[in-house]
Enzyme design. Structure first.
Site, mmCIF file in Angstrom:
data_model
loop_
_atom_site.group_PDB
_atom_site.id
_atom_site.type_symbol
_atom_site.label_atom_id
_atom_site.label_comp_id
_atom_site.label_asym_id
_atom_site.label_seq_id
_atom_site.Cartn_x
_atom_site.Cartn_y
_atom_site.Cartn_z
ATOM 1 C CG ASP A 126 47.387 0.524 5.272
ATOM 2 O OD1 ASP A 126 47.579 -0.310 4.241
ATOM 3 O OD2 ASP A 126 47.664 0.501 6.314
ATOM 4 N NE ARG A 127 47.601 4.624 -2.493
ATOM 5 C CZ ARG A 127 48.399 3.592 -2.716
ATOM 6 N NH1 ARG A 127 49.375 3.238 -1.516
ATOM 7 N NH2 ARG A 127 48.691 2.962 -3.907
ATOM 8 C CG LEU A 128 45.500 5.900 6.369
ATOM 9 C CD1 LEU A 128 45.476 5.180 7.652
ATOM 10 C CD2 LEU A 128 44.207 6.475 6.109
#
Length: 212
Positions: A189-191
């Site tokens: 999730d692009r974290l």
């Protein structure tokens, strides 16, 4: 499919505080070894970014030839664009794009010319055809045709067929002495996990987590 629709999850690994080392080069060597062990072509390939006198950045792919706590080493023609730019502004950035492992490393530092002895030791270790190519190519200079370049190469190959080439004075290496190194590990999730090491006045490195 639109380019804007191309995306995927990053879930191969993570980077935690417990994975960090006191010196960033120790962690870099671990990551470099991981990249080498995958068997991919050119695991030592890195982007080298320099800036000209007008502030225009330029980038190119160069192969890393040595790494130690003193810095990152690469070699080039000293008349090349990167060498000319480094002669007036030795600030430099390196980038290792190990995207297949969902990793990247960014290095900021200053480039220092290597000694004549260091240049000679590496130049003489290169395959002879690579040595000849260094003489044949005035890197970054215009040339009318590839055929002309190949003619120069073959003429030099005949000239030095039975003798060694002298170490050229127009060719040499740089050591990039880093003051900042960032490690990036892709996350779902692009974290992403990002840790930036900064060199302190006392000579020690301090790491901090960055938001993705």
């Amino acid at each position: 499919m639109a380019i804007s629709d191309i995306r995927r999850q990053y879930s191969l690994s993570s980077l935690k505080e417990a994975d960090l080392t006191d010196h960033p080069i120790t962690l870099f060597r671990q990551w470099l070894e991981d990249a080498i062990n995958t068997g991919i072509p050119d695991p030592t390939a890195m982007t080298v970014a320099t800036v000209d006198t007008d502030g225009q950045p330029s980038q190119r792919i160069v192969l890393l030839k040595d790494v130690s706590e003193s810095g990152f080493v690469f070699y080039t023609n000293l008349g090349s664009r990167k060498a000319r730019e480094l002669s007036v502004n030795n600030r430099i950035s390196l980038h290792f794009p190990w995207h297949f492992m969902e990793r990247q490393v960014r290095v900021c530092g200053k480039a220092q010319r290597l000694s004549a002895a260091e240049n000679a030791r590496y130049f003489l270790s290169r395959p002879k055809d690579s040595q000849i190519a260094a003489y044949a190519s005035k890197q970054s200079q215009p040339i009318s045709t590839r055929e002309l370049l190949m003619t120069q190469f073959h003429q030099l190959k005949q000239k030095f067929a039975n003798r060694e080439l002298p170490v050229p004075d127009f060719w040499g290496g740089y050591r990039v002495v880093p003051h900042q190194i960032e490690f990036w590990q892709g996350g779902e999730d692009r974290l992403h996990d990002r840790f930036e090491y900064n060199l302190q006045d006392n000579g020690l490195w301090q790491a901090q987590r960055l938001m993705p």
